[in-house]
Design a protein around this motif. Structure first.
Motif: not given
Length: 239
Positions: A150, A174, A176-177, A197, A200-201, A204-205
């Motif tokens: 992701h 974490a 990622h944003e 986008d 990932g992280s 997120r995965g």
């Protein structure tokens, strides 16, 4: 593997120091000692909050604007000698470094990349992340040795000296944003393609937002069944 000196024990460093400069010195010294003694070493830790620029970045016409973009968003800018393009650490992003003593610096570079990539994939899968090799297009720090789920989670680099190879990487746990938000204007200033986008992280995965746990599973994957000589390098103030 051929060309690398085998050892029954691995010097295993844990923790971080109170300052960014001292922290970087710990890893550099770790590699030097591994080359001198023939004992491999491994470290996984959470570097201080920063945006770290590679050598190609520092030669770009947009470098000063990129530094300003990072620092204006609360990320101190530093320069690194290992790795490719710019990366960001939030304070709970994990870095790892594996110091491999060498008999012949010319041998087995791809083998060390293969070993490291396999170890990272194994570690992330143990956390429930469906990790696989590769990266999306327009990822941060683009390179041939990456791990995704992701979005790109990990990039791996290698620096080879006469008697030791330092295989290192970053694992986004974490944030990622937040990382995407700071890297977007930085890469834009450097005129390097980047799609926010693609960051990932572990979270997120589908994995845990626990940087210390990520450090430990990476340590397990890289050190394996060899005896660990654990050393605490200090405890830095949280970012």
């Amino acid at each position: 593997m051929d060309g690398d000196r085998a050892a029954d024990s691995v010097r295993t460093l844990r923790g971080r120091t109170a300052t960014r400069d001292a922290d970087r010195a710990v890893t550099a010294r770790m590699a030097d000692v591994a080359g001198e003694t023939g004992e491999p070493a491994f470290r996984a830790w959470t570097p201080h909050r920063q945006v770290a620029f590679g050598r190609r970045d520092t030669r770009s016409d947009g470098y000063e604007a990129a530094r300003e973009a990072a620092e204006s968003r609360g990320f101190p800018a530093v320069e690194r000698s290992v790795g490719g393009r710019v990366v960001a650490y939030t304070g709970r992003t994990v870095a790892f470094a594996s110091a491999v003593p060498l008999d012949d610096a010319r041998t087995e570079m791809e083998g060390r990349y293969e070993t490291a990539t396999t170890a990272v994939v194994r570690a992330l899968r143990s956390l429930g992340v469906p990790a696989r090799r590769g990266e999306p297009s327009a990822s941060f720090c683009p390179g041939d040795h990456s791990v995704q789920a992701h979005g790109k989670i990990c990039g791996i680099a290698q620096r080879v000296k006469r008697d030791v190879a330092l295989v290192s990487g970053i694992v986004v746990v974490a944030d990622h944003e937040e990382i995407a938000a700071v890297l977007d204007p930085v890469y834009d200033a450097l005129c390097v393609p980047f799609e926010p986008d693609t960051v990932g992280s572990v979270v997120r995965g589908g994995g845990p937002a626990d940087a210390e746990r990520v450090c430990r599973v990476l340590e397990d994957a890289f050190v394996g069944e060899r005896r660990r000589r654990v050393e605490a390098v200090g405890s830095g103030d949280p970012d």
